[in-house]
Write a protein that holds these residues in place. Structure first.
Motif, PDB file in Angstrom:
ATOM      1  N   LYS A   1       0.847  -1.184   0.000  1.00 12.55           N
ATOM      2  CA  LYS A   1       0.000   0.000   0.000  1.00 12.55           C
ATOM      3  C   LYS A   1       0.886   1.238   0.000  1.00 12.55           C
ATOM      4  O   LYS A   1       1.723   1.416   0.892  1.00 12.55           O
ATOM      5  CB  LYS A   1      -0.906   0.015   1.241  1.00 12.55           C
ATOM      6  CG  LYS A   1      -1.851  -1.177   1.340  1.00 12.55           C
ATOM      7  CD  LYS A   1      -2.671  -1.123   2.620  1.00 12.55           C
ATOM      8  CE  LYS A   1      -3.572  -2.347   2.751  1.00 12.55           C
ATOM      9  NZ  LYS A   1      -4.363  -2.314   4.019  1.00 12.55           N
ATOM     10  N   LEU A   2       0.708   2.091  -0.992  1.00 14.48           N
ATOM     11  CA  LEU A   2       1.461   3.337  -1.090  1.00 14.48           C
ATOM     12  C   LEU A   2       0.491   4.505  -0.973  1.00 14.48           C
ATOM     13  O   LEU A   2      -0.522   4.551  -1.689  1.00 14.48           O
ATOM     14  CB  LEU A   2       2.210   3.421  -2.424  1.00 14.48           C
ATOM     15  CG  LEU A   2       3.275   2.355  -2.695  1.00 14.48           C
ATOM     16  CD1 LEU A   2       3.897   2.574  -4.062  1.00 14.48           C
ATOM     17  CD2 LEU A   2       4.341   2.361  -1.611  1.00 14.48           C
ATOM     18  N   GLN A   3       0.810   5.460  -0.096  1.00 13.71           N
ATOM     19  CA  GLN A   3      -0.046   6.617   0.106  1.00 13.71           C
ATOM     20  C   GLN A   3       0.791   7.883   0.100  1.00 13.71           C
ATOM     21  O   GLN A   3       1.863   7.948   0.695  1.00 13.71           O
ATOM     22  CB  GLN A   3      -0.805   6.506   1.431  1.00 13.71           C
ATOM     23  CG  GLN A   3      -1.810   7.631   1.658  1.00 13.71           C
ATOM     24  CD  GLN A   3      -2.658   7.400   2.895  1.00 13.71           C
ATOM     25  OE1 GLN A   3      -2.387   6.514   3.701  1.00 13.71           O
ATOM     26  NE2 GLN A   3      -3.706   8.185   3.064  1.00 13.71           N
ATOM     27  N   ASN A   4       0.286   8.915  -0.619  1.00 13.92           N
ATOM     28  CA  ASN A   4       0.976  10.211  -0.702  1.00 13.92           C
ATOM     29  C   ASN A   4       2.407  10.053  -1.210  1.00 13.92           C
ATOM     30  O   ASN A   4       3.358  10.584  -0.625  1.00 13.92           O
ATOM     31  CB  ASN A   4       0.983  10.898   0.669  1.00 13.92           C
ATOM     32  CG  ASN A   4      -0.402  11.126   1.222  1.00 13.92           C
ATOM     33  OD1 ASN A   4      -1.354  11.341   0.474  1.00 13.92           O
ATOM     34  ND2 ASN A   4      -0.532  11.052   2.540  1.00 13.92           N
TER      35      ASN A   4
ATOM     36  N   GLY B   1       8.583  -4.411 -11.168  1.00 12.38           N
ATOM     37  CA  GLY B   1       9.520  -5.470 -11.536  1.00 12.38           C
ATOM     38  C   GLY B   1      10.128  -6.170 -10.328  1.00 12.38           C
ATOM     39  O   GLY B   1      10.362  -7.381 -10.351  1.00 12.38           O
ATOM     40  N   LEU B   2      10.402  -5.416  -9.259  1.00 13.59           N
ATOM     41  CA  LEU B   2      11.006  -5.999  -8.057  1.00 13.59           C
ATOM     42  C   LEU B   2      10.013  -6.825  -7.240  1.00 13.59           C
ATOM     43  O   LEU B   2      10.376  -7.849  -6.665  1.00 13.59           O
ATOM     44  CB  LEU B   2      11.584  -4.879  -7.178  1.00 13.59           C
ATOM     45  CG  LEU B   2      12.835  -4.176  -7.707  1.00 13.59           C
ATOM     46  CD1 LEU B   2      13.193  -2.993  -6.825  1.00 13.59           C
ATOM     47  CD2 LEU B   2      14.015  -5.156  -7.764  1.00 13.59           C
ATOM     48  N   CYS B   3       8.766  -6.375  -7.184  1.00 16.15           N
ATOM     49  CA  CYS B   3       7.745  -7.081  -6.394  1.00 16.15           C
ATOM     50  C   CYS B   3       7.137  -8.210  -7.220  1.00 16.15           C
ATOM     51  O   CYS B   3       5.978  -8.146  -7.646  1.00 16.15           O
ATOM     52  CB  CYS B   3       6.676  -6.104  -5.924  1.00 16.15           C
ATOM     53  SG  CYS B   3       7.295  -4.747  -4.913  1.00 16.15           S
ATOM     54  N   LYS B   4       7.901  -9.242  -7.424  1.00 17.11           N
ATOM     55  CA  LYS B   4       7.500 -10.309  -8.344  1.00 17.11           C
ATOM     56  C   LYS B   4       6.321 -11.133  -7.828  1.00 17.11           C
ATOM     57  O   LYS B   4       5.568 -11.712  -8.609  1.00 17.11           O
ATOM     58  CB  LYS B   4       8.685 -11.234  -8.617  1.00 17.11           C
ATOM     59  CG  LYS B   4       9.878 -10.537  -9.255  1.00 17.11           C
ATOM     60  CD  LYS B   4      10.991 -11.517  -9.515  1.00 17.11           C
ATOM     61  CE  LYS B   4      12.224 -10.819 -10.069  1.00 17.11           C
ATOM     62  NZ  LYS B   4      11.954 -10.138 -11.344  1.00 17.11           N
ATOM     63  N   GLN B   5       6.144 -11.188  -6.503  1.00 17.12           N
ATOM     64  CA  GLN B   5       5.070 -11.997  -5.916  1.00 17.12           C
ATOM     65  C   GLN B   5       3.842 -11.166  -5.528  1.00 17.12           C
ATOM     66  O   GLN B   5       2.921 -11.680  -4.900  1.00 17.12           O
ATOM     67  CB  GLN B   5       5.590 -12.714  -4.659  1.00 17.12           C
ATOM     68  CG  GLN B   5       6.825 -13.551  -4.885  1.00 17.12           C
ATOM     69  CD  GLN B   5       6.598 -14.633  -5.925  1.00 17.12           C
ATOM     70  OE1 GLN B   5       5.551 -15.286  -5.931  1.00 17.12           O
ATOM     71  NE2 GLN B   5       7.574 -14.818  -6.797  1.00 17.12           N
ATOM     72  N   LEU B   6       3.816  -9.927  -5.935  1.00 13.99           N
ATOM     73  CA  LEU B   6       2.764  -9.012  -5.518  1.00 13.99           C
ATOM     74  C   LEU B   6       1.386  -9.478  -5.997  1.00 13.99           C
ATOM     75  O   LEU B   6       1.185  -9.765  -7.174  1.00 13.99           O
ATOM     76  CB  LEU B   6       3.045  -7.608  -6.069  1.00 13.99           C
ATOM     77  CG  LEU B   6       2.304  -6.446  -5.416  1.00 13.99           C
ATOM     78  CD1 LEU B   6       2.692  -6.315  -3.958  1.00 13.99           C
ATOM     79  CD2 LEU B   6       2.602  -5.151  -6.177  1.00 13.99           C
ATOM     80  N   GLU B   7       0.436  -9.538  -5.044  1.00 14.15           N
ATOM     81  CA  GLU B   7      -0.938  -9.930  -5.364  1.00 14.15           C
ATOM     82  C   GLU B   7      -1.933  -8.812  -5.100  1.00 14.15           C
ATOM     83  O   GLU B   7      -3.023  -8.806  -5.679  1.00 14.15           O
ATOM     84  CB  GLU B   7      -1.342 -11.172  -4.551  1.00 14.15           C
ATOM     85  CG  GLU B   7      -0.513 -12.409  -4.877  1.00 14.15           C
ATOM     86  CD  GLU B   7      -0.961 -13.629  -4.100  1.00 14.15           C
ATOM     87  OE1 GLU B   7      -1.907 -13.492  -3.272  1.00 14.15           O
ATOM     88  OE2 GLU B   7      -0.378 -14.702  -4.296  1.00 14.15           O
ATOM     89  N   PHE B   8      -1.566  -7.870  -4.213  1.00 15.92           N
ATOM     90  CA  PHE B   8      -2.451  -6.753  -3.883  1.00 15.92           C
ATOM     91  C   PHE B   8      -1.651  -5.462  -3.907  1.00 15.92           C
ATOM     92  O   PHE B   8      -0.582  -5.362  -3.305  1.00 15.92           O
ATOM     93  CB  PHE B   8      -3.077  -6.952  -2.497  1.00 15.92           C
ATOM     94  CG  PHE B   8      -3.868  -5.766  -2.015  1.00 15.92           C
ATOM     95  CD1 PHE B   8      -5.218  -5.668  -2.297  1.00 15.92           C
ATOM     96  CD2 PHE B   8      -3.260  -4.751  -1.276  1.00 15.92           C
ATOM     97  CE1 PHE B   8      -5.952  -4.560  -1.851  1.00 15.92           C
ATOM     98  CE2 PHE B   8      -3.981  -3.648  -0.832  1.00 15.92           C
ATOM     99  CZ  PHE B   8      -5.333  -3.558  -1.126  1.00 15.92           C
TER     100      PHE B   8
END
Length: 332
Positions: free
Chosen positions: A26-29, A42-49
């Motif tokens: 989760k990224l905010q601001n 590219g780095l977050c290869k397993q990212l699902e959410f």
């Protein structure tokens, strides 16, 4: 926002191994250039959410999203001219809210073969362009659609079955929320006409003041449904799959009675109608309802039932749920 982007950029540079195992982010601001966002994906290869809340790339620009594992994507209050879901083979759920009125094409669907649920929300002023769902959703073929007008202008333009045939063909559930109490409900009938597989339709009528107070409701001089006109020549239209109609914020008024009656006449296999009293908003405690006409007593509910002609539909059940019944679990 700039500081947050700088800190994230440092983290990307020095701790790439940690990001490779992330499944939720989760990224905010945060403000990041396009190259850093691409690096992040590219780095977050397993990212699902992934949630981007109030994020941008220094200037209004195109955001292209590509990821092999991402299943849920939320883009909230973020200043992108267009969000292009370019290649997301595992994406199932999209939440998209608060785009600017000058953005003609705020959302673009590329390769999203598993996408089945879209949640869109916007608080539109009268100057906002009317949006055609056939163009907005385009290549998407959904089963669940949730639209929230946040008690302001109805910004969805009713369309005919031919225009909606592709995007609505597999639609099973539609939830229309945040419809202002001043609005008529007839325009929502285009959903029934355009979605032959629809099984449940939920309408939520509410003039929530939120954190802005009464002035938020006084800023609109024209009717909020002025551009949401729906006319059909198909007077004999019948819908064969709708089994449930749910109205939250029901009142014993002609507007609601006529709408429910119209749905009953069209939906020949309708099984359940749920009429809920509007709940109290936790943010604004909007409970000053001197004209509240929700049927609470047995005699009031009998009048409503008779106005629907329930005795002619023995297989159809009418459910009432007042605030008291919701609290004590005795709705029925």
């Amino acid at each position: 926002m700039v500081d947050n982007g700088t800190e994230l950029n440092i983290f990307l540079k020095h701790y790439p191994a940690i990001l490779s195992g992330l499944t939720r982010l989760k990224l905010q601001n945060v403000r990041l250039p396009e190259s850093d966002l691409a690096k992040l994906f590219g780095l977050c290869k397993q990212l699902e959410f992934l949630r981007l809340d109030n994020c941008d790339m220094h200037f209004i620009s195109l955001l292209e999203v590509e990821h092999p594992q991402l299943r849920e994507l939320e883009i909230l209050r973020s200043n992108f001219e267009t969000v292009d879901l370019k290649w997301l083979p595992e994406l199932t759920t999209l939440t998209f809210s608060c785009w600017l009125p000058q953005h003609d094409d705020p959302l673009s669907f590329g390769h999203v073969p598993l996408l089945h649920t879209v949640i869109i929300s916007n608080k539109a002023s009268l100057s906002y362009k009317m949006l055609k769902l056939s163009e907005f959703l385009r290549k998407a073929t959904l089963s669940n659609l949730h639209v929230n007008f946040q008690s302001e202008k109805i910004w969805v333009k009713p369309e005919g079955p031919r225009e909606l045939s592709h995007v609505f063909n597999k639609l099973r559930l539609v939830n229309l929320a945040g419809i202002s109490e001043e609005c008529d409900l007839t325009w929502t009938m285009f959903i029934l006409h355009g979605a032959p597989s629809l099984e449940e339709l939920c309408i939520r009528v509410c003039d929530c003041l939120g954190i802005w107070g009464k002035k938020a409701l006084e800023c609109s001089k024209e009717r909020k449904d002025a551009d949401a006109k729906w006319e059909t020549s198909a007077s004999d239209f019948k819908h064969h799959n709708l089994s449930g109609l749910r109205i939250i914020g029901f009142q014993s008024e002609d507007k609601f009675v006529n709408y429910v009656t119209a749905v009953m006449e069209s939906a020949v296999n309708l099984k359940d109608i749920y009429l809920h009293e509007k709940p109290v908003c936790e943010k604004c405690m909007y409970d000053h309802r001197p004209k509240n006409r929700y049927p609470r007593t047995k005699s009031q509910r009998t009048l409503v039932s008779n106005s629907f002609g329930m005795d002619t539909r023995p297989l159809l059940t009418l459910h009432f749920s007042s605030l008291r019944e919701q609290c004590y679990g005795s709705a029925g």
